[in-house]
Design a protein around this motif. Structure first.
Motif, short mmCIF file in Angstrom:
data_model
loop_
_atom_site.label_atom_id
_atom_site.label_comp_id
_atom_site.label_asym_id
_atom_site.label_seq_id
_atom_site.Cartn_x
_atom_site.Cartn_y
_atom_site.Cartn_z
N ARG A 41 22.63 24.10 32.09
CA ARG A 41 21.54 24.47 31.18
C ARG A 41 21.87 25.76 30.44
NH1 ARG A 41 16.64 22.87 35.47
NH2 ARG A 41 17.15 20.66 35.48
N GLU A 42 23.10 25.86 29.96
CA GLU A 42 23.59 27.04 29.27
C GLU A 42 22.75 27.31 28.01
OE1 GLU A 42 25.13 24.14 29.83
OE2 GLU A 42 27.29 24.38 30.07
N PRO A 43 22.49 28.59 27.70
CA PRO A 43 21.81 28.88 26.42
C PRO A 43 22.67 28.39 25.26
CG PRO A 43 21.96 30.85 27.79
CD PRO A 43 22.81 29.80 28.45
N LEU A 44 22.05 27.71 24.33
CA LEU A 44 22.81 27.15 23.21
C LEU A 44 23.42 28.24 22.34
CD1 LEU A 44 23.79 24.62 21.78
CD2 LEU A 44 21.66 24.62 20.46
N TRP A 45 22.75 29.42 22.33
CA TRP A 45 23.26 30.49 21.47
C TRP A 45 24.65 30.95 21.89
CZ3 TRP A 45 18.32 31.06 23.83
CH2 TRP A 45 18.27 31.84 24.98
N ASP A 46 25.07 30.65 23.11
CA ASP A 46 26.45 30.97 23.51
C ASP A 46 27.48 30.32 22.58
OD1 ASP A 46 25.44 32.40 25.61
OD2 ASP A 46 26.06 30.99 27.18
N SER A 47 27.08 29.27 21.91
CA SER A 47 28.01 28.55 21.02
C SER A 47 28.03 29.14 19.61
CB SER A 47 27.59 27.08 20.90
OG SER A 47 26.37 26.99 20.16
N GLY A 48 27.10 30.07 19.33
CA GLY A 48 26.98 30.56 17.97
C GLY A 48 26.45 29.48 17.03
N ALA A 102 16.74 28.72 21.50
CA ALA A 102 16.86 29.89 20.60
C ALA A 102 15.73 30.86 20.88
CB ALA A 102 16.79 29.45 19.13
N ARG A 103 16.03 32.16 20.77
CA ARG A 103 15.00 33.18 20.96
C ARG A 103 14.28 33.44 19.62
NH1 ARG A 103 19.27 36.66 24.14
NH2 ARG A 103 18.86 36.05 26.29
N THR A 104 13.08 33.99 19.73
CA THR A 104 12.29 34.29 18.54
C THR A 104 13.04 35.21 17.58
OG1 THR A 104 10.23 34.01 19.75
CG2 THR A 104 10.12 35.31 17.72
N ASP A 105 13.66 36.25 18.14
CA ASP A 105 14.35 37.21 17.28
C ASP A 105 15.79 36.79 16.96
OD1 ASP A 105 15.68 37.63 19.64
OD2 ASP A 105 15.08 39.73 19.89
N GLY A 106 16.17 35.62 17.43
CA GLY A 106 17.51 35.12 17.13
C GLY A 106 18.61 35.84 17.90
N SER A 107 18.22 36.72 18.83
CA SER A 107 19.25 37.49 19.54
C SER A 107 20.06 36.60 20.46
CB SER A 107 18.62 38.63 20.33
OG SER A 107 17.84 38.11 21.38
N THR A 108 21.30 36.95 20.63
CA THR A 108 22.21 36.12 21.42
C THR A 108 22.98 36.94 22.45
OG1 THR A 108 23.96 36.48 19.79
CG2 THR A 108 22.60 34.53 19.50
N THR A 109 22.74 38.25 22.44
CA THR A 109 23.60 39.09 23.28
C THR A 109 23.08 39.29 24.70
OG1 THR A 109 22.60 40.94 22.11
CG2 THR A 109 24.84 40.34 21.48
N ALA A 110 21.75 39.47 24.87
CA ALA A 110 21.24 39.69 26.23
C ALA A 110 21.60 38.50 27.11
CB ALA A 110 19.72 39.89 26.20
N THR A 111 22.43 38.74 28.10
CA THR A 111 22.85 37.63 28.96
C THR A 111 21.74 37.31 29.96
OG1 THR A 111 23.94 39.19 30.41
CG2 THR A 111 25.33 38.06 28.80
N CYS A 112 21.71 36.09 30.45
CA CYS A 112 20.67 35.71 31.40
C CYS A 112 21.28 34.91 32.55
CB CYS A 112 19.57 34.93 30.70
SG CYS A 112 20.15 33.50 29.78
N GLU A 113 20.58 34.96 33.66
CA GLU A 113 21.00 34.22 34.85
C GLU A 113 20.56 32.76 34.69
OE1 GLU A 113 22.52 35.51 37.57
OE2 GLU A 113 22.55 37.54 36.72
N ALA A 114 21.38 31.85 35.21
CA ALA A 114 21.11 30.42 35.02
C ALA A 114 19.77 29.98 35.62
CB ALA A 114 22.24 29.60 35.61
N HIS A 115 19.27 30.69 36.66
CA HIS A 115 18.03 30.25 37.33
C HIS A 115 16.82 31.07 36.89
CE1 HIS A 115 19.68 33.51 39.64
NE2 HIS A 115 18.55 33.64 40.30
N LEU A 116 17.02 31.97 35.90
CA LEU A 116 15.91 32.80 35.42
C LEU A 116 15.63 32.50 33.95
CD1 LEU A 116 16.94 36.21 37.04
CD2 LEU A 116 15.42 34.44 37.97
N PHE A 117 14.56 33.11 33.43
CA PHE A 117 14.24 32.91 32.02
C PHE A 117 15.33 33.49 31.11
CE2 PHE A 117 9.92 32.26 33.59
CZ PHE A 117 9.50 31.22 32.78
N CYS A 118 15.66 32.75 30.06
CA CYS A 118 16.55 33.27 29.03
C CYS A 118 15.76 33.62 27.78
CB CYS A 118 17.64 32.25 28.71
SG CYS A 118 18.80 31.99 30.05
N ASN A 119 14.47 33.24 27.79
CA ASN A 119 13.51 33.65 26.75
C ASN A 119 13.64 32.94 25.40
OD1 ASN A 119 12.51 35.28 28.73
ND2 ASN A 119 13.26 37.20 27.89
N GLY A 120 14.10 31.74 25.42
CA GLY A 120 13.99 30.91 24.22
C GLY A 120 12.52 30.56 24.01
#
Ligand code: NAG
Ligand code: NAG
Ligand code: NAG
Ligand code: NAG
Ligand code: NAG
Ligand code: NAG
Ligand code: NAG
Ligand code: NAG
Length: 534
Positions: A367-374, A42-60
């Motif tokens: 290693r999908e971001p969990l926020w994709d699941s809502g 999860a990100r600090t601001d709870g945002s879920t929209t900015a998409t990220c590449e699987a091999h880069l930071f997603c910023n959780g």
């Protein structure tokens, strides 16, 4: 479990007697672990929209995790396992960024990508408030540096803290002989984009420094348990010294499906526990064309070979293996695998996203971001996990012997495995099958109770009475797992506060001619006969 190695087991117990009263091995055995990658939770601001590449930071971040702990505790987990916490390389390498936390460069600095020390401490305070234990992943095999030049990698050892000199490392060689323990322990893993400079953990100064470091890390970061990454890739003698110095329970990653290669770590007193890779392989196979009998065979082998199966981490997914659903995304199969993980002997370990039926294949796509699941708490696997975690915790509290009573089979054939775990009165009897969601209705005769016992199937909240021999009729349908406990044992659990009488399943998957209840029962009888024949 092996009397012939009692003296060795006793020595192991002695070696790990430094394990602090705070969360000893017994305490860990009663827990259920949710494994998460901080960058992907999860990100600090709870945002879920900015998409990220699987091999880069997603910023959780740790703050994002702290803000979303309800998701974990509502699912009944009582411990979390998180990414390593120390500073990693900042480089954008040919194989991606250090979003996973495994590329240590400074063991004495915090990983600021995940937040500040204050953020971390806030997370710890919240975990303590909720009585959730914290397991942290640690890297002991190597320090890491990016490189683009051809092998051997040119490493600037001065950049490492500590181990800022070449003398602390094994000379470069690439691991090529995966069955040769010297080769996998002394050579370097993965020379692409990053050099995993292989620490010479045979050196007494390296051992002393690592011991000093882990003691401080556990204290500074309020750690209750460790997962030791790539434990198979360091020399045997290093492990018990390191674990003892940490003062906490540890799992070492020993990636092998061979019983003696895995169990020797307990038998020789090298590690208190390991993720259970032994059962991982036959369990996967049973849901992909293999047989349930092989799961039982391996279970029995591990039970005989390992000194403490209750300290093994029971899992079907982690951040290194293709997701279960990447091979077969049938929901019933996933439910059965999940039920087994949660009720098996050992410490259940569920990897983030497994409860959302994520389908990512090999690393880094698993290693999908969990926020994709809502963070959907109505997802079927989430709901089932919550129920079974609560059931397990309840049964442990009711009768602590539950934990160290090895499960025994009540029925096994190629398609089914039914096990009974726990002392009489507080036992659970559960059946997993590999029939999948297209499975027809049928019945199984399942033992494990006493004559006339009133029993509840907790996933459907249905009731059934055992017959004169303590056998219940299990109404199978659509390949769903079934979990039975005594009605009296459920009291106070908050589970199945309303129930209905169990009845035969109705065939739902047939296209042309849906079967009525009567023919469903006839089919059930035929399949029971078939089940007996295989
Ligand atoms: C384990 O650690 C304790 C305390 O840190 C120490 O006194 C003891 O010597 C260690 N035992 C072993 C076997 O290393
Ligand atoms: C482990 O800790 C628990 C408290 O959490 C305590 O009751 C128990 O006696 C301890 N067991 C051992 C073997 O130290
Ligand atoms: C993550 O944060 C970095 C800055 O720290 C930023 O450059 C990057 O775009 C962010 N990535 C995502 C997916 O938001
Ligand atoms: C390292 O060894 C592996 C076999 O384990 C081989 O496939 C790979 O090409 C080698 N890489 C280098 C850079 O030598
Ligand atoms: C095992 O690996 C070591 C280190 O690479 C090497 O020296 C040794 O010859 C290998 N042994 C065998 C049997 O191949
Ligand atoms: C632990 O904290 C102390 C005091 O701040 C610090 O000196 C030490 O370097 C820290 N150790 C680690 C491993 O973070
Ligand atoms: C279930 O087991 C049977 C018997 O081993 C096998 O034929 C079948 O393919 C398995 N089903 C699945 C979904 O793997
Ligand atoms: C959550 O999952 C449930 C069950 O699969 C589904 O019906 C519902 O639409 C999902 N909610 C969201 C917001 O996706």
């Amino acid at each position: 479990m092996r009397t012939s190695v009692l003296n060795v087991a006793a020595a192991a117990a002695l070696a790990f007697s430094g394990i602090a009263a705070a969360a000893n091995i017994t305490e860990w055995k009663s827990r259920s672990v949710y494994q998460l990658m901080v960058d992907r939770y999860a990100r600090t601001d709870g945002s879920t929209t900015a998409t990220c590449e699987a091999h880069l930071f997603c910023n959780g971040t740790w703050k994002g995790l702290q803000n979303n702990l309800d998701y974990i505790t509502d699912m009944g987990f009582t411990a979390i396992q998180i990414s390593p916490v120390v500073k990693n390389i900042d480089d954008h390498t040919a194989v991606g960024d250090a979003y996973h936390g495994y590329w240590s460069v400074d063991n004495y600095a915090i990983n600021e990508r995940f937040g500040s020390k204050q953020d971390y401490d806030d997370l710890v305070a919240e975990l303590k408030k909720r009585d959730v234990l914290l397991m942290v992943d640690v890297v002991v095999n190597n320090m890491v540096q990016a490189f683009t030049n051809p092998v051997p990698p040119k490493v600037d050892y001065k950049k490492f803290n500590p181990f800022n000199d070449e003398k602390y490392f094994h000379p470069y060689c690439n691991v090529t002989m995966w069955e040769n323990s010297t080769d996998i322990q002394k050579c370097w893993l993965y020379p692409y984009g990053v050099a995993l400079a292989d620490l010479d953990t045979e050196r007494s100064d390296v051992v002393a420094e690592m011991s000093k470091w882990i003691k401080q890390l556990v204290s500074n970061y309020s750690i209750d348990g460790l997962r030791i990454d790539a434990a198979k890739h360091v020399n045997d003698a290093f492990l018990p010294t390191f674990v003892n110095a940490s003062g906490v329970f540890a799992w070492g990653e020993i990636l092998t499906g061979v019983t003696i290669d895995m169990c020797r770590y307990q038998e020789k007193g090298l590690l208190p526990g390991m993720p259970n890779y032994l059962e991982f392989y036959p369990l996967n196979s049973a849901f992909n064309g293999g047989s349930m009998q092989d799961v039982l065979t391996m279970k029995n082998e591990a039970n005989t070979g390992c000194t403490d199966i209750f300290a093994l981490g029971s899992f079907i997914e982690n951040h290194d293996m293709p997701r279960f659903a990447s091979v077969n995304d049938d929901l019933s199969l996933a439910k059965n695998a999940m039920a087994y993980i949660l009720l098996n002997d050992g410490i259940p370990t569920v990897y983030q996203g497994q409860e959302q039926h994520f389908k990512g294949n090999s690393t880094p796509f698993n290693r999908e971001p969990l926020w994709d699941s809502g963070y959907n708490k109505s997802a079927p696997l989430y709901v089932q996990t919550a129920t079974l975690n609560k059931l397990r915790s309840h049964l442990i509290k009711k009768t602590p012997e539950y934990l160290e009573s090895a499960s025994v089979e009540t029925l096994v054939d190629r398609n089914h495995l039914c096990l009974k775990k726990g002392p009489a009165g507080g036992q659970v009897v559960y059946c997993i099958s590999n029939k999948s969601s297209t499975g027809d209705p049928y019945t199984l005769n399942v033992g494990g109770f006493d004559a006339g016992d009133a029993v509840v199937e907790v996933l459907g909240c249905t009731t059934i009475n055992a017959d004169g021999t303590g056998t219940i009729l299990s109404y199978q349908n659509q390949g769903e797992p079934k979990v039975y406990v005594l009605a009296s044992a459920l009291q106070g659990s908050g589970l199945c506060t309303t129930t209905t009488a169990a009845k035969p399943g109705v065939k739902v998957n047939s296209g042309a001619s849906p079967m009525g209840m009567t023919s469903g029962v006839a089919m059930a009888a035929a399949l029971v006969a078939a089940a007996v024949l295989v």
